[in-house]
Design a protein around this motif. Structure first.
Motif, PDB file in Angstrom:
ATOM      1  N   ILE A  57      43.963  51.095  31.389  1.00 42.89           N
ATOM      2  CA  ILE A  57      43.844  52.532  31.195  1.00 42.89           C
ATOM      3  C   ILE A  57      44.938  53.191  32.021  1.00 42.89           C
ATOM      4  O   ILE A  57      45.026  52.968  33.230  1.00 42.89           O
ATOM      5  N   LEU A  58      45.772  53.971  31.351  1.00 38.91           N
ATOM      6  CA  LEU A  58      46.935  54.611  31.968  1.00 38.91           C
ATOM      7  C   LEU A  58      47.786  53.612  32.751  1.00 38.91           C
ATOM      8  O   LEU A  58      48.220  53.866  33.868  1.00 38.91           O
ATOM      9  N   GLY A  59      47.981  52.444  32.151  1.00 37.39           N
ATOM     10  CA  GLY A  59      48.855  51.442  32.735  1.00 37.39           C
ATOM     11  C   GLY A  59      48.259  50.631  33.870  1.00 37.39           C
ATOM     12  O   GLY A  59      48.932  49.771  34.426  1.00 37.39           O
ATOM     13  N   LYS A  60      47.009  50.882  34.207  1.00 39.65           N
ATOM     14  CA  LYS A  60      46.361  50.133  35.281  1.00 39.65           C
ATOM     15  C   LYS A  60      45.279  49.234  34.698  1.00 39.65           C
ATOM     16  O   LYS A  60      44.514  49.668  33.836  1.00 39.65           O
ATOM     17  N   GLN A  61      45.248  47.998  35.174  1.00 40.03           N
ATOM     18  CA  GLN A  61      44.234  47.064  34.688  1.00 40.03           C
ATOM     19  C   GLN A  61      42.959  47.205  35.505  1.00 40.03           C
ATOM     20  O   GLN A  61      43.001  47.373  36.729  1.00 40.03           O
ATOM     21  N   TYR A  62      41.844  47.123  34.782  1.00 39.24           N
ATOM     22  CA  TYR A  62      40.525  47.186  35.407  1.00 39.24           C
ATOM     23  C   TYR A  62      39.710  45.994  34.925  1.00 39.24           C
ATOM     24  O   TYR A  62      39.555  45.795  33.718  1.00 39.24           O
ATOM     25  N   PRO A  63      39.169  45.205  35.852  1.00 39.67           N
ATOM     26  CA  PRO A  63      38.295  44.113  35.446  1.00 39.67           C
ATOM     27  C   PRO A  63      36.887  44.653  35.190  1.00 39.67           C
ATOM     28  O   PRO A  63      36.388  45.494  35.937  1.00 39.67           O
ATOM     29  N   LEU A  64      36.271  44.186  34.136  1.00 36.31           N
ATOM     30  CA  LEU A  64      34.906  44.589  33.799  1.00 36.31           C
ATOM     31  C   LEU A  64      34.079  43.351  33.477  1.00 36.31           C
ATOM     32  O   LEU A  64      34.601  42.365  32.958  1.00 36.31           O
ATOM     33  N   LYS A  65      32.800  43.432  33.756  1.00 33.41           N
ATOM     34  CA  LYS A  65      31.873  42.390  33.324  1.00 33.41           C
ATOM     35  C   LYS A  65      30.981  43.007  32.257  1.00 33.41           C
ATOM     36  O   LYS A  65      30.389  44.061  32.471  1.00 33.41           O
ATOM     37  N   VAL A  66      30.938  42.337  31.107  1.00 33.97           N
ATOM     38  CA  VAL A  66      30.150  42.842  29.985  1.00 33.97           C
ATOM     39  C   VAL A  66      29.355  41.698  29.369  1.00 33.97           C
ATOM     40  O   VAL A  66      29.713  40.528  29.522  1.00 33.97           O
ATOM     41  N   GLU A  67      28.314  42.051  28.684  1.00 33.99           N
ATOM     42  CA  GLU A  67      27.579  41.056  27.902  1.00 33.99           C
ATOM     43  C   GLU A  67      28.472  40.621  26.759  1.00 33.99           C
ATOM     44  O   GLU A  67      29.311  41.395  26.284  1.00 33.99           O
ATOM     45  N   ASP A  68      28.315  39.387  26.299  1.00 39.23           N
ATOM     46  CA  ASP A  68      29.160  38.864  25.225  1.00 39.23           C
ATOM     47  C   ASP A  68      29.170  39.783  24.005  1.00 39.23           C
ATOM     48  O   ASP A  68      30.214  40.037  23.424  1.00 39.23           O
TER      49      ASP A  68
END
Length: 97
Positions: A8-19
């Motif tokens: 988002i806006l050139g920055k990476q964000y790690p997320l944990k999500v359900e499959d």
């Protein structure tokens, strides 16, 4: 849980999500990124935090409008169903007489 990275806006964000949420979350992040980029182009002289807040407010406004529209539709549907039920009850009463 699955780990994904979104940008988002050139920055990476790690997320944990359900499959089963992965595709949906990726679409949501792309939507947010596009909205932020649009605001970034319009508000070149503003700090990134201001751009993000204004874009978030815009997204929230759309959400609230959609919720209100949904509520109105549900209320209209309820009124319509009450009218149909009343008409059916009247018809049944007439048939019995």
């Amino acid at each position: 849980m699955k780990s994904i990275k979104v940008t988002i806006l050139g920055k990476q964000y790690p997320l944990k999500v359900e499959d089963h949420e992965e595709e949906s979350m990726i679409r949501i992040c792309k939507f947010v990124d596009e909205r932020f980029k649009t605001y970034r182009q319009q508000l070149v002289k503003q700090p990134e935090s201001t751009v993000m807040v204004l874009a978030a407010l815009s997204i929230a406004e759309e959400l609230f409008e959609a919720r209100n529209a949904t509520t109105e539709l549900e209320n209209n549907e309820e009124v319509l169903m009450e009218r149909v039920n009343h008409s059916l009850e009247r018809l049944l009463t007439e048939i019995r007489e």
